[in-house]
Design a protein around this motif. Structure first.
Motif, PDB file in Angstrom:
ATOM      1  N   VAL A   1      49.015  40.803  41.878  1.00 48.63           N
ATOM      2  CA  VAL A   1      48.565  39.671  42.683  1.00 48.63           C
ATOM      3  C   VAL A   1      47.149  39.279  42.263  1.00 48.63           C
ATOM      4  N   ASP A   2      47.041  38.081  41.675  1.00 48.12           N
ATOM      5  CA  ASP A   2      45.750  37.671  41.118  1.00 48.12           C
ATOM      6  C   ASP A   2      45.572  36.165  41.276  1.00 48.12           C
ATOM      7  N   ALA A   3      45.937  35.643  42.460  1.00 52.22           N
ATOM      8  CA  ALA A   3      45.791  34.197  42.694  1.00 52.22           C
ATOM      9  C   ALA A   3      44.856  33.996  43.886  1.00 52.22           C
TER      10      ALA A   3
ATOM     11  N   VAL B   1      37.165  30.591  32.705  1.00 51.13           N
ATOM     12  CA  VAL B   1      38.477  30.821  33.319  1.00 51.13           C
ATOM     13  C   VAL B   1      38.443  32.254  33.841  1.00 51.13           C
ATOM     14  N   PRO B   2      38.746  32.450  35.126  1.00 45.95           N
ATOM     15  CA  PRO B   2      38.645  33.813  35.663  1.00 45.95           C
ATOM     16  C   PRO B   2      39.795  34.704  35.190  1.00 45.95           C
ATOM     17  N   ILE B   3      39.478  35.652  34.353  1.00 47.51           N
ATOM     18  CA  ILE B   3      40.510  36.590  33.873  1.00 47.51           C
ATOM     19  C   ILE B   3      40.148  38.003  34.320  1.00 47.51           C
ATOM     20  N   ILE B   4      41.126  38.863  34.266  1.00 50.26           N
ATOM     21  CA  ILE B   4      40.922  40.242  34.729  1.00 50.26           C
ATOM     22  C   ILE B   4      39.831  40.929  33.891  1.00 50.26           C
ATOM     23  N   LYS B   5      39.039  41.764  34.575  1.00 50.85           N
ATOM     24  CA  LYS B   5      37.970  42.497  33.872  1.00 50.85           C
ATOM     25  C   LYS B   5      38.570  43.623  33.038  1.00 50.85           C
TER      26      LYS B   5
ATOM     27  N   CYS C   1      54.563  26.188  39.201  1.00 52.94           N
ATOM     28  CA  CYS C   1      54.771  25.786  40.600  1.00 52.94           C
ATOM     29  C   CYS C   1      53.794  26.540  41.492  1.00 52.94           C
ATOM     30  N   PRO C   2      53.596  26.063  42.716  1.00 52.68           N
ATOM     31  CA  PRO C   2      52.788  26.854  43.643  1.00 52.68           C
ATOM     32  C   PRO C   2      53.538  28.148  43.976  1.00 52.68           C
ATOM     33  N   ILE C   3      52.820  29.221  44.086  1.00 49.91           N
ATOM     34  CA  ILE C   3      53.426  30.527  44.402  1.00 49.91           C
ATOM     35  C   ILE C   3      54.283  30.421  45.666  1.00 49.91           C
ATOM     36  N   GLU C   4      53.758  29.662  46.629  1.00 48.48           N
ATOM     37  CA  GLU C   4      54.422  29.527  47.925  1.00 48.48           C
ATOM     38  C   GLU C   4      55.845  28.989  47.774  1.00 48.48           C
ATOM     39  N   GLU C   5      56.108  28.268  46.669  1.00 50.19           N
ATOM     40  CA  GLU C   5      57.439  27.667  46.495  1.00 50.19           C
ATOM     41  C   GLU C   5      58.350  28.489  45.586  1.00 50.19           C
TER      42      GLU C   5
ATOM     43  N   LEU D   1      56.195  40.882  38.163  1.00 49.68           N
ATOM     44  CA  LEU D   1      55.911  39.540  38.676  1.00 49.68           C
ATOM     45  C   LEU D   1      54.398  39.422  38.763  1.00 49.68           C
ATOM     46  N   GLU D   2      53.875  38.347  38.205  1.00 44.99           N
ATOM     47  CA  GLU D   2      52.428  38.125  38.289  1.00 44.99           C
ATOM     48  C   GLU D   2      52.160  36.844  39.062  1.00 44.99           C
ATOM     49  N   LEU D   3      51.296  36.921  40.052  1.00 50.79           N
ATOM     50  CA  LEU D   3      50.910  35.732  40.809  1.00 50.79           C
ATOM     51  C   LEU D   3      49.549  35.291  40.284  1.00 50.79           C
ATOM     52  N   GLY D   4      49.520  34.183  39.556  1.00 52.39           N
ATOM     53  CA  GLY D   4      48.281  33.693  38.942  1.00 52.39           C
ATOM     54  C   GLY D   4      48.241  34.001  37.451  1.00 52.39           C
ATOM     55  N   THR D   5      48.703  33.036  36.641  1.00 47.25           N
ATOM     56  CA  THR D   5      48.793  33.229  35.187  1.00 47.25           C
ATOM     57  C   THR D   5      47.477  32.943  34.496  1.00 47.25           C
ATOM     58  N   ALA D   6      46.777  31.910  34.950  1.00 45.61           N
ATOM     59  CA  ALA D   6      45.649  31.297  34.226  1.00 45.61           C
ATOM     60  C   ALA D   6      46.122  30.997  32.802  1.00 45.61           C
ATOM     61  N   VAL D   7      45.438  31.513  31.776  1.00 46.11           N
ATOM     62  CA  VAL D   7      45.833  31.148  30.401  1.00 46.11           C
ATOM     63  C   VAL D   7      46.719  32.210  29.756  1.00 46.11           C
ATOM     64  N   GLY D   8      47.229  33.131  30.573  1.00 47.68           N
ATOM     65  CA  GLY D   8      48.197  34.113  30.067  1.00 47.68           C
ATOM     66  C   GLY D   8      47.584  35.398  29.541  1.00 47.68           C
ATOM     67  N   TYR D   9      46.278  35.557  29.755  1.00 47.91           N
ATOM     68  CA  TYR D   9      45.603  36.735  29.167  1.00 47.91           C
ATOM     69  C   TYR D   9      46.197  38.055  29.693  1.00 47.91           C
ATOM     70  N   SER D  10      46.289  38.201  31.011  1.00 46.37           N
ATOM     71  CA  SER D  10      46.797  39.475  31.548  1.00 46.37           C
ATOM     72  C   SER D  10      48.298  39.634  31.258  1.00 46.37           C
ATOM     73  N   SER D  11      49.053  38.537  31.325  1.00 45.35           N
ATOM     74  CA  SER D  11      50.504  38.694  31.083  1.00 45.35           C
ATOM     75  C   SER D  11      50.769  39.061  29.626  1.00 45.35           C
TER      76      SER D  11
ATOM     77  N   ILE E   1      53.373  33.080  37.600  1.00 47.10           N
ATOM     78  CA  ILE E   1      53.367  31.779  38.292  1.00 47.10           C
ATOM     79  C   ILE E   1      51.980  31.135  38.234  1.00 47.10           C
ATOM     80  N   GLU E   2      51.984  29.846  37.902  1.00 46.21           N
ATOM     81  CA  GLU E   2      50.711  29.109  37.806  1.00 46.21           C
ATOM     82  C   GLU E   2      50.928  27.678  38.289  1.00 46.21           C
ATOM     83  N   LYS E   3      50.012  27.197  39.122  1.00 45.45           N
ATOM     84  CA  LYS E   3      50.184  25.831  39.642  1.00 45.45           C
ATOM     85  C   LYS E   3      49.290  24.806  38.955  1.00 45.45           C
ATOM     86  N   ASN E   4      48.309  25.290  38.194  1.00 43.49           N
ATOM     87  CA  ASN E   4      47.396  24.365  37.529  1.00 43.49           C
ATOM     88  C   ASN E   4      47.982  23.976  36.166  1.00 43.49           C
TER      89      ASN E   4
HETATM   90  C1  LIG Z   1      42.215  34.806  38.562  1.00 43.71           C
HETATM   91  S1  LIG Z   1      43.219  33.608  37.807  1.00 43.71           S
HETATM   92  C2  LIG Z   1      44.479  34.565  37.040  1.00 43.71           C
HETATM   93  C3  LIG Z   1      43.989  35.360  35.881  1.00 43.71           C
HETATM   94  C4  LIG Z   1      45.056  36.061  35.078  1.00 43.71           C
HETATM   95  N1  LIG Z   1      45.895  36.888  35.916  1.00 43.71           N
HETATM   96  C5  LIG Z   1      44.405  36.917  34.025  1.00 43.71           C
HETATM   97  O1  LIG Z   1      43.809  37.954  34.378  1.00 43.71           O
HETATM   98  O2  LIG Z   1      44.482  36.553  32.842  1.00 43.71           O
HETATM   99  C6  LIG Z   1      44.057  32.915  39.164  1.00 43.71           C
HETATM  100  C7  LIG Z   1      45.033  31.795  38.819  1.00 43.71           C
HETATM  101  O3  LIG Z   1      45.884  31.613  39.941  1.00 43.71           O
HETATM  102  C8  LIG Z   1      46.191  30.234  40.054  1.00 43.71           C
HETATM  103  N2  LIG Z   1      46.579  29.988  41.442  1.00 43.71           N
HETATM  104  C9  LIG Z   1      45.782  30.052  42.545  1.00 43.71           C
HETATM  105  N3  LIG Z   1      46.494  29.772  43.643  1.00 43.71           N
HETATM  106  C10 LIG Z   1      47.763  29.520  43.230  1.00 43.71           C
HETATM  107  C11 LIG Z   1      48.962  29.159  43.908  1.00 43.71           C
HETATM  108  N4  LIG Z   1      48.988  29.016  45.224  1.00 43.71           N
HETATM  109  N5  LIG Z   1      50.078  28.968  43.166  1.00 43.71           N
HETATM  110  C12 LIG Z   1      50.066  29.138  41.817  1.00 43.71           C
HETATM  111  N6  LIG Z   1      48.954  29.461  41.126  1.00 43.71           N
HETATM  112  C13 LIG Z   1      47.818  29.659  41.824  1.00 43.71           C
HETATM  113  C14 LIG Z   1      44.900  29.542  39.644  1.00 43.71           C
HETATM  114  O4  LIG Z   1      45.161  28.214  39.201  1.00 43.71           O
HETATM  115  C15 LIG Z   1      44.359  30.457  38.546  1.00 43.71           C
HETATM  116  O5  LIG Z   1      44.711  30.000  37.271  1.00 43.71           O
END
Ligand SMILES: C[S@@+](CC[C@H](N)C(=O)[O-])C[C@H]1O[C@@H](n2cnc3c(N)ncnc32)[C@H](O)[C@@H]1O
Length: 196
Positions: free
Chosen positions: A107-109, A14-18, A91-95, A38-48, A63-66
């Motif tokens: 911004v990490d999506a 799972v791609p998380i922040i370095k 939801c998708p970030i776009e929405e 506001l965080e765009l891209g939650t993944a498993v919540g590590y950075s948040s 925000i996370e769409k997966n």
């Molecule tokens: C790099 S990971 C986030 C890592 C997280 N910020 C961390 O460091 O722990 C990117 C995440 O953004 C989500 N993502 C990508 N495009 C998205 C979109 N359009 N809407 C919502 N989530 C999106 C992906 O499913 C993925 O889980």
């Protein structure tokens, strides 16, 4: 707890922040006393989770769409007792729409959408707030784009470079490019003359 989340994420690719990027982000939050994030891209919540642990007064919308990621993030956040501080939006970030103003938008999506996200959320940035964008050197590939064999990767890396150029030439922002931090972080502050 946080180490377990990190190890599991790394194991499962799972791609998380370095580490370097995370350290910078947390210092930035402390120094600027950022409370609304506001965080765009939650993944498993590590950075948040890491950001929320800086201070009890911090509130994060992420925000996370997966669906799988979203569910795992909820479990991790609950285990960390941070449900009051972190709100995960499935939801998708776009929405995603809100009237809320943030001190920091991390911004990490989807890397190809960074400029669109900037336009989408500019009005949600407090006047002295900042965007921080991760993966701006994309594992160093931005320095060797012509030698990238995979077409999709090459196209993505070109988009990251284009975004970087757009931001450098966008007179609404003052930017600082930390190419040696984590996977490359770009910080964009709204220019004083642009502040509403
Ligand atoms: C790099 S990971 C986030 C890592 C997280 N910020 C961390 O460091 O722990 C990117 C995440 O953004 C989500 N993502 C990508 N495009 C998205 C979109 N359009 N809407 C919502 N989530 C999106 C992906 O499913 C993925 O889980």
């Amino acid at each position: 707890m946080i180490e377990e989340i990190k190890e599991k994420a790394l194991e499962e690719k799972v791609p998380i922040i370095k580490d370097g990027g995370l350290f910078f982000l947390l210092e930035f939050i402390k120094e600027r006393n950022a409370k609304d994030i506001l965080e765009l891209g939650t993944a498993v919540g590590y950075s948040s989770i890491n950001m929320a642990l800086v201070n009890k007064d911090i509130h994060i919308d992420t925000i996370e769409k997966n669906e799988e990621m979203y569910k795992e993030a909820l479990i991790n956040i609950e285990k960390a007792n941070l449900d009051e501080q972190i709100n995960v939006h499935f939801c998708p970030i776009e929405e995603f729409k809100t009237d809320k103003k943030y001190d920091l938008i991390f911004v990490d999506a989807a890397k190809s959408q960074y400029y669109k996200y900037t336009e989408q959320f500019l009005d949600n940035l407090k006047e002295d707030g900042a965007f921080i964008y991760d993966n701006m050197i994309f594992h160093g590939l931005v320095y060797d784009v012509e030698n990238i064999k995979n077409r999709n990767t090459r196209s993505l890396v070109k988009k990251i470079i284009k975004f970087s150029d757009l931001m450098r030439n966008d007179n609404r922002f003052d930017i600082i490019f930390h190419e040696d931090v984590g996977d490359g972080l770009l910080v964009a502050f709204r220019r004083k003359s642009e502040r509403k």
